[in-house]
Design a protein around this motif. Structure first.
Motif, PDB file in Angstrom:
ATOM      1  N   HIS A 218       0.818  -1.208   0.000  1.00 57.48           N
ATOM      2  CA  HIS A 218       0.000   0.000   0.000  1.00 57.48           C
ATOM      3  C   HIS A 218       0.853   1.261   0.000  1.00 57.48           C
ATOM      4  CE1 HIS A 218      -3.512   2.453   0.587  1.00 57.48           C
ATOM      5  NE2 HIS A 218      -3.020   2.970   1.695  1.00 57.48           N
ATOM      6  N   ARG A 219       2.002   1.201   0.679  1.00 55.59           N
ATOM      7  CA  ARG A 219       2.849   2.390   0.783  1.00 55.59           C
ATOM      8  C   ARG A 219       3.875   2.509  -0.339  1.00 55.59           C
ATOM      9  NH1 ARG A 219       4.015   3.033   7.305  1.00 55.59           N
ATOM     10  NH2 ARG A 219       1.823   3.124   7.948  1.00 55.59           N
ATOM     11  N   HIS A 220       3.820   1.596  -1.287  1.00 54.08           N
ATOM     12  CA  HIS A 220       4.697   1.680  -2.454  1.00 54.08           C
ATOM     13  C   HIS A 220       3.862   1.644  -3.738  1.00 54.08           C
ATOM     14  CE1 HIS A 220       7.638   0.560   0.616  1.00 54.08           C
ATOM     15  NE2 HIS A 220       8.575   1.029  -0.199  1.00 54.08           N
ATOM     16  N   PRO A 221       2.984   2.626  -3.911  1.00 53.03           N
ATOM     17  CA  PRO A 221       2.163   2.641  -5.127  1.00 53.03           C
ATOM     18  C   PRO A 221       2.985   2.824  -6.393  1.00 53.03           C
ATOM     19  CG  PRO A 221       1.972   4.717  -3.936  1.00 53.03           C
ATOM     20  CD  PRO A 221       2.732   3.782  -3.045  1.00 53.03           C
ATOM     21  N   HIS A 222       4.205   3.348  -6.259  1.00 50.62           N
ATOM     22  CA  HIS A 222       5.088   3.518  -7.417  1.00 50.62           C
ATOM     23  C   HIS A 222       5.727   2.195  -7.833  1.00 50.62           C
ATOM     24  CE1 HIS A 222       7.286   3.967  -3.679  1.00 50.62           C
ATOM     25  NE2 HIS A 222       8.394   3.620  -4.308  1.00 50.62           N
ATOM     26  N   VAL A 223       5.619   1.175  -6.978  1.00 53.38           N
ATOM     27  CA  VAL A 223       6.135  -0.145  -7.311  1.00 53.38           C
ATOM     28  C   VAL A 223       4.999  -1.095  -7.677  1.00 53.38           C
ATOM     29  CG1 VAL A 223       7.409  -2.158  -6.451  1.00 53.38           C
ATOM     30  CG2 VAL A 223       8.149   0.146  -5.821  1.00 53.38           C
ATOM     31  N   GLY A 225       1.590  -0.113  -7.842  1.00 52.04           N
ATOM     32  CA  GLY A 225       0.410   0.568  -8.366  1.00 52.04           C
ATOM     33  C   GLY A 225       0.737   1.398  -9.596  1.00 52.04           C
ATOM     34  N   GLU A 226      -0.044   2.437  -9.805  1.00 52.37           N
ATOM     35  CA  GLU A 226       0.092   3.251 -11.017  1.00 52.37           C
ATOM     36  C   GLU A 226       0.817   4.568 -10.766  1.00 52.37           C
ATOM     37  OE1 GLU A 226      -3.811   3.750 -12.576  1.00 52.37           O
ATOM     38  OE2 GLU A 226      -4.083   1.607 -13.038  1.00 52.37           O
ATOM     39  N   GLU A 227       1.237   4.826  -9.521  1.00 60.54           N
ATOM     40  CA  GLU A 227       1.991   6.049  -9.232  1.00 60.54           C
ATOM     41  C   GLU A 227       3.413   5.936  -9.786  1.00 60.54           C
ATOM     42  OE1 GLU A 227       0.794   8.682  -7.824  1.00 60.54           O
ATOM     43  OE2 GLU A 227      -1.094   7.992  -6.974  1.00 60.54           O
ATOM     44  N   THR A 228       4.060   7.069  -9.911  1.00 59.28           N
ATOM     45  CA  THR A 228       5.450   7.083 -10.369  1.00 59.28           C
ATOM     46  C   THR A 228       6.314   7.802  -9.340  1.00 59.28           C
ATOM     47  OG1 THR A 228       5.101   9.132 -11.618  1.00 59.28           O
ATOM     48  CG2 THR A 228       4.814   7.038 -12.799  1.00 59.28           C
ATOM     49  N   ALA A 229       7.546   7.368  -9.240  1.00 61.17           N
ATOM     50  CA  ALA A 229       8.515   8.017  -8.363  1.00 61.17           C
ATOM     51  C   ALA A 229       9.897   7.750  -8.932  1.00 61.17           C
ATOM     52  CB  ALA A 229       8.403   7.490  -6.942  1.00 61.17           C
ATOM     53  N   HIS A 230      10.610   8.823  -9.245  1.00 66.99           N
ATOM     54  CA  HIS A 230      11.930   8.693  -9.853  1.00 66.99           C
ATOM     55  C   HIS A 230      13.052   9.085  -8.909  1.00 66.99           C
ATOM     56  CE1 HIS A 230       9.914   7.965 -13.652  1.00 66.99           C
ATOM     57  NE2 HIS A 230       9.232   9.086 -13.504  1.00 66.99           N
ATOM     58  N   THR A 231      12.702   9.663  -7.768  1.00 64.21           N
ATOM     59  CA  THR A 231      13.719  10.074  -6.798  1.00 64.21           C
ATOM     60  C   THR A 231      13.330   9.606  -5.406  1.00 64.21           C
ATOM     61  OG1 THR A 231      12.678  12.196  -6.264  1.00 64.21           O
ATOM     62  CG2 THR A 231      14.161  12.144  -8.176  1.00 64.21           C
ATOM     63  N   ALA A 232      14.318   9.607  -4.512  1.00 68.59           N
ATOM     64  CA  ALA A 232      14.046   9.206  -3.128  1.00 68.59           C
ATOM     65  C   ALA A 232      13.071  10.175  -2.470  1.00 68.59           C
ATOM     66  CB  ALA A 232      15.357   9.143  -2.342  1.00 68.59           C
ATOM     67  N   GLU A 237       7.562  11.225  -0.277  1.00 65.31           N
ATOM     68  CA  GLU A 237       6.265  11.903  -0.346  1.00 65.31           C
ATOM     69  C   GLU A 237       5.123  10.893  -0.434  1.00 65.31           C
ATOM     70  OE1 GLU A 237       6.379  14.578  -3.621  1.00 65.31           O
ATOM     71  OE2 GLU A 237       7.954  15.858  -2.754  1.00 65.31           O
ATOM     72  N   HIS A 238       5.287   9.881  -1.273  1.00 64.58           N
ATOM     73  CA  HIS A 238       4.276   8.820  -1.360  1.00 64.58           C
ATOM     74  C   HIS A 238       4.080   8.160   0.003  1.00 64.58           C
ATOM     75  CE1 HIS A 238       3.490   8.930  -5.565  1.00 64.58           C
ATOM     76  NE2 HIS A 238       4.698   8.532  -5.945  1.00 64.58           N
ATOM     77  N   TRP A 239       5.183   7.858   0.653  1.00 64.70           N
ATOM     78  CA  TRP A 239       5.142   7.157   1.944  1.00 64.70           C
ATOM     79  C   TRP A 239       4.393   7.985   2.981  1.00 64.70           C
ATOM     80  CZ3 TRP A 239       6.948   2.343   3.473  1.00 64.70           C
ATOM     81  CH2 TRP A 239       6.992   2.121   4.847  1.00 64.70           C
TER      82      TRP A 239
END
Length: 329
Positions: A218-223, A225-232, A237-239
């Protein structure tokens, strides 16, 4: 029925297969080479009457002789007529058989079949955790001390193991790190096993694992799910966003354990306030405590973990003490 290989020619010495399986893999989950060997064999033997694979072999139409064969008997069976035999080994292995085969093959005077050690199944990553759970179950049931412990009584051990883990990391000792990680893991499994015995609200290690798996996904939607995250920073912020939605706290101080070391506590509170955009004036007071508080808040703002920084300084102080003691000898 097992397929026959009789009549393959006088020059064929036959084949003897020792088939090993892992108790950490669900019974019946055998590799294709294992199933192929079992179906092609003229004889399949197993000395363990309770071998977990037996019901699945029977269901697949593989006849299994429940016998403990001697090395010479099997060798002669395979060599005479070029036949194939498969021995399904037990969890403890077949030391008497393997020792006998080694002696016969090593003598140079025996006509031997083709010998093969065939792994029928392999452990999955993390499979040894099942052993830990099984061992903990037995200890909880049979050890007079472990069988009576409560989670409250184990608190001090959990703290000790956590500090020893920190020390191993800071010292860069890889062997100690592996050992201390095991000790910390034991605490998790021990507490979960104790919780399993609770008469009102029991839960198991599987419930613990399921909970953290759900949380991580749930806390890694960029992994997942459909969210994106390119930086730490984007990951953070997602977390924070998903964590805030989960907790729905009235205060940023909720969930901060007050029992942790004081410098770490001050830094955590400062981090929560800074992340929430709160401009909080430090409380005024006299004494070293308020001075340390100000230093901890400053360190956190500069990206320095005050607890680790003080430990590093303390280790340097320890080394200076040792040096002074050596000079005085």
């Amino acid at each position: 029925m097992n397929a026959s290989r009789n009549g393959t020619g006088l020059g064929d010495p036959g084949r003897l297969v020792l088939l090993t399986t892992s108790h950490r893999v669900a019974p019946g989950l055998l590799s294709w080479p294992a199933w192929r060997a079992l179906r092609a064999a003229d004889r399949v033997l197993c000395a363990d009457l309770d071998h977990p694979q037996l019901p699945y072999l029977r269901e697949a139409g593989v006849d299994v002789e429940r016998a403990e064969p001697a090395a010479r008997e099997l060798v002669e069976y395979c060599v005479d007529g070029g036949r194939m035999a498969v021995v399904l080994t037990s969890a403890d292995g077949e030391s008497a058989l393997t020792d006998g085969l080694a002696r016969m093959a090593g003598s140079g005077r025996e006509r031997m079949p083709d010998l093969e050690l065939l792994p029928g199944s392999y452990d999955l990553p993390g499979a040894r955790l099942l052993d830990l759970v099984q061992v903990m179950d037995q200890i909880r049931a049979e050890c007079p001390w472990s069988g009576e412990r409560t989670s409250a009584e184990l608190v001090k051990y959990g703290l000790e193991e956590a500090y020893e883990l920190v020390e191993a990391i800071e010292e860069g000792d890889r062997q100690a790190l592996r050992e201390e990680l095991g000790d910390v893991l034991l605490q998790v499994v021990f507490h979960a096993r104790i919780a399993q015995d609770d008469p009102d609200e029991p839960f198991s290690i599987d419930d613990v694992a399921a909970g953290i798996v759900d949380k991580l996904i749930h806390r890694h939607p960029h992994v997942f799910g459909e969210e994106t995250a390119h930086t730490a920073d984007e990951v953070r912020e997602h977390w924070l966003r998903t964590k805030a939605a989960e907790k729905r706290r009235d205060s940023v101080t909720e969930g901060v354990p007050l029992g942790q070391p004081a410098l770490a506590l001050a830094a955590k509170l400062a981090s929560r306030a800074r992340t929430a955009g709160l401009d909080v004036a430090l409380p005024r007071g006299e004494g070293v405590g308020y001075e340390l508080l100000a230093l901890a808040v400053r360190a956190e703002g500069e990206g320095v973990e005050p607890e680790s920084a003080l430990r590093a300084a303390a280790r340097a102080y320890r080394d200076a003490i040792l040096l002074a003691e050596g000079a005085s000898d």
